[in-house]
Structures are given as structure tokens and as C-alpha cells.
Design an enzyme around this catalytic site. Structure first.
Site, PDB file in Angstrom:
ATOM      1  N   ARG A 160     -48.758  -6.085 -20.389  1.00  0.00           N
ATOM      2  CA  ARG A 160     -48.900  -4.921 -21.584  1.00  0.00           C
ATOM      3  C   ARG A 160     -49.933  -3.860 -21.589  1.00  0.00           C
ATOM      4  O   ARG A 160     -50.491  -3.430 -22.360  1.00  0.00           O
ATOM      5  CB  ARG A 160     -48.770  -5.466 -22.688  1.00  0.00           C
ATOM      6  CG  ARG A 160     -47.369  -6.521 -22.913  1.00  0.00           C
ATOM      7  CD  ARG A 160     -46.404  -5.715 -22.875  1.00  0.00           C
ATOM      8  NE  ARG A 160     -45.179  -6.727 -23.149  1.00  0.00           N
ATOM      9  CZ  ARG A 160     -44.654  -7.421 -22.251  1.00  0.00           C
ATOM     10  NH1 ARG A 160     -45.119  -7.006 -20.864  1.00  0.00           N
ATOM     11  NH2 ARG A 160     -43.645  -8.215 -22.274  1.00  0.00           N
ATOM     12  N   SER A 239     -42.384  -6.908 -30.967  1.00  0.00           N
ATOM     13  CA  SER A 239     -43.610  -7.978 -31.104  1.00  0.00           C
ATOM     14  C   SER A 239     -44.783  -7.079 -31.359  1.00  0.00           C
ATOM     15  O   SER A 239     -45.366  -6.218 -30.910  1.00  0.00           O
ATOM     16  CB  SER A 239     -43.785  -8.368 -29.573  1.00  0.00           C
ATOM     17  OG  SER A 239     -42.456  -9.178 -29.200  1.00  0.00           O
ATOM     18  N   GLU A 343     -50.333  -5.565 -30.485  1.00  0.00           N
ATOM     19  CA  GLU A 343     -49.483  -4.655 -29.412  1.00  0.00           C
ATOM     20  C   GLU A 343     -49.589  -3.199 -29.770  1.00  0.00           C
ATOM     21  O   GLU A 343     -49.860  -2.305 -28.997  1.00  0.00           O
ATOM     22  CB  GLU A 343     -48.443  -5.224 -29.129  1.00  0.00           C
ATOM     23  CG  GLU A 343     -47.548  -4.536 -27.707  1.00  0.00           C
ATOM     24  CD  GLU A 343     -46.559  -5.280 -27.109  1.00  0.00           C
ATOM     25  OE1 GLU A 343     -45.925  -4.803 -26.334  1.00  0.00           O
ATOM     26  OE2 GLU A 343     -46.624  -6.401 -27.440  1.00  0.00           O
TER      27      GLU A 343
END
Length: 351
Positions: A160, A239, A343
């Protein structure tokens, strides 16, 4: 370029949250996008780039500067090579690639947002990451004031993360190039255990490409991870927290905390993450810390379908969302000694 003033940004995000921008410009070509960025840089005006808005948490006060909505288009498929303009809708691009029977991104179906955001976040799901197929990213370098082409290695992909995320004020993604695979109508090898189980195959097997994509879409929909305007469980950024990656001592301490809290038979999820590191599950941590599906009584709550998604139930403010996120972070830290990291990109706010 179309230009609006004092315009709410909430409709441009999947959270439907965020106050107004002083100025909102829509760029439909690479040249327009570069011109808008250069104009902001030349005048010293704060700049916010918005693609699909699926990874943004914008403060209730909005953005004091110029917001540029990236609405560029371009889908070029040459054999197994694909080039996407940054503004292309990612889910539509995945569907077109699957229709062309090319493998490599089929398990990334249903992820909201634009193509330009995928290398920034190194978007991944169900055993695939874009880093395995991205060959080059064409970007505008705000520091050098010119267009550059970065190959896969130069993108510095990790979980990520990427060079673009590490230096968010420098690069503006214009185009993304991919190398796909013609596997005679079959998917890439299935890498995710849940997907393999639902498909009834072993990890590493291939299945008909459409079957893999459809299965992932059903799995995502069941978790509220496919956008649906009528379903508040999808009014989210997907998420909200990344899966923690822990050193060996950190994971050992976490495992001890888990056993003390949940009993000696509690086995936290553990996945090798390289160099003596272990990745565990943020969803497991959140659930075991007491934040179950549907947690909350206010306008912002945990999704009723997946504990990793924080959602706007229709009348939330950004502060409502952040209050819930902070409660989850504190609860998980107190329970297990692990600090969750958001995130989505925070604009004008922080946890």
C-alpha cells in the site's frame, strides 16, 4: 476548463463528506491537468487533486485552495499492453480488460476510484497488487516542471505504498501502463485463500477469467466494498486501516497480549512480510478489540458487513467519522499494543 467557486467536495468522495473548496477545476486532458497544477504552483496556491474520491477524508471546513478534479480519459489496449489515463474509472477498465480475456488485474474488480490512484496506493486485493502488472507511470514532476516516465522499479512499490505516496507533493500521475497476460481465457494464478476456497480450487490454480472476476465482485459486495448509492455500508473508503506489519519482537508481544486477552488458544493471523516482519489482520484486531460489525450509534459507524470499513450512515460529518476512527485506534492499541494506521489520505484533518 470548467471552474466553480466555494463548491462542496463531499459529492466527489465515496464518503460523501467534506466542506467546500475555494476553487474547483475539472481537467479533461493531460494538458489541462498540467496547466492547472502549474498555475497553482506558480501562484503558491494550495492544491488538492481528486480522482475517484475513494481514498479521501476531507475536513468539514473544506479546502482553502484549488481542487482539481482529474477527469481525463483514455483506454488503449495493444496486445497484452494497456495504457490508462489517470481519470479512467478503474472498475470499468478492469471489466474491459476481462472482456478482452487478459489476466493480471481481474481480482482488483470492484475497487472504486480512478486508474491514476492505483500506483499511488499500490492498490491490492484478493491476492493481486497493481505493482505486479504496472510497467511504467507517466507523471508530471512538479519539482522538475516536466513530464517524466518512471518504470516499475522507480515506482518503489511496497505494501500500500509507492514513491508517489512517499512524496505526495511532487508527482501528478497522468497515465499508467500495464503488462497483462494472455492465458487462453484463464485467470492469473489464484493467490488468496478465501478466493480459492469459494472457487473450489487450490491456491496457485487458474480458473476461467470471468469466473475469477465475478467471484471477487460477489465477495466484495458481501462486505460492502462495491459502491451502491442505496447502501450506506458502501459510503466509505473501503478499508480504513492498513494491515499492520510488525517486527519479530512486536509480533511476539502482540501474540502474548492476544493470549492474555482472548485465551491461550487465540491465534492471531500471521503472514510473512519479508525481512523478519509479519503482517497481521487489521480486521481481526478491530473485531477482537470489541468493535464488531455495525458498531456505533451515531451517524458514523463500522460497516454492518466488514469491520475494516468505517461508514457514513447518511448524515455524518467528517468529525463524526474521525471520532469513531480514533475510538477504534485507541481501543486496538489498549487491547493489543498495536497502532492502526489509516489508509485514506487526510485533507485538513488528522487522527
Amino acid at each position: 476548463m470548467p471552474e466553480l467557486h466555494d463548491t462542496p467536495l463531499a459529492p466527489l468522495t465515496t464518503f460523501r463528506l467534506g466542506g467546500p473548496a475555494d476553487r474547483l477545476i475539472t481537467a479533461t486532458t493531460d494538458a489541462e491537468l498540467i496547466a492547472a497544477v502549474r498555475a497553482a504552483d506558480d501562484s503558491g496556491t494550495p492544491l488538492l487533486l481528486i480522482g475517484g474520491g475513494s481514498n479521501l477524508v476531507i475536513g468539514d471546513k473544506g479546502f482553502a485552495g484549488t481542487a482539481v478534479r482529474i477527469a481525463t480519459t483514455g483506454f488503449a489496449l495493444d496486445g497484452d499492453r494497456l495504457e490508462l489515463a489517470a481519470g479512467e474509472v478503474w472498475t470499468d477498465a478492469v471489466a474491459r480488460v476481462a472482456a478482452a480475456s487478459l489476466a493480471g488485474i481481474e481480482c482488483l474488480a470492484g475497487i472504486p476510484g480512478s486508474a491514476g490512484a492505483t500506483p499511488i496506493q499500490n492498490v491490492g486485493a484478493y491476492g493481486q497488487e497493481v505493482s505486479t502488472t504496472v510497467t511504467e507511470v507517466v507523471a508530471y514532476d512538479r519539482r522538475a516542471r516536466g513530464t517524466v516516465v518512471l518504470d516499475n522499479a522507480a515506482c518503489a512499490f511496497s505494501y500500500r505504498h509507492s514513491r508517489f505516496k512517499a512524496d505526495p507533493e511532487r508527482y501528478v500521475v497522468l497515465r499508467v501502463r500495464f503488462a497483462l497476460e494472455d492465458a487462453d481465457g484463464l485467470s492469473a494464478p489464484v493467490r488468496y485463500a478465501e478466493t480459492a476456497r469459494v472457487l473450489g480450487v487450490e491456491v496457485g490454480d487458474r480458473v476461467p477469467l470471468d469466473r475469477a472476476r465475478d467471484t471477487v465482485l460477489k465477495l466484495r459486495a458481501g462486505k460492502g466494498m462495491v459502491l451502491d448509492p442505496e447502501d450506506h455500508d458502501t459510503w466509505s473508503a473501503g478499508s480504513f486501516f492498513t494491515n499492520p506489519i510488525l517486527t519479530e519482537p512486536e509480533f511476539a508481544a502482540f501474540r502474548e497480549r492476544a493470549a492474555a486477552r482472548l485465551g491461550p488458544d487465540a491465534v492471531p493471523p500471521a503472514y510473512p512480510a519479508g525481512e523478519g516482519r509479519t503482517k497481521t489482520s487489521a480486521a481481526w484486531l478491530i473485531d477482537r478489540a470489541g468493535f464488531t460489525k455495525g458498531y456505533g450509534t451515531g451517524a458514523a459507524r463500522i460497516s454492518g458487513k466488514h469491520t475494516l470499513a468505517l461508514t457514513n450512515r447518511g448524515a455524518a460529518t467528517t468529525e463524526d467519522l474521525l471520532t469513531l476512527a480514533r475510538e477504534v485506534v485507541t481501543g486496538v492499541r489498549d487491547a493489543f499494543g498495536v497502532t492502526l494506521v489509516n489508509e485514506p489520505v487526510m485533507v485538513g484533518v488528522e487522527l
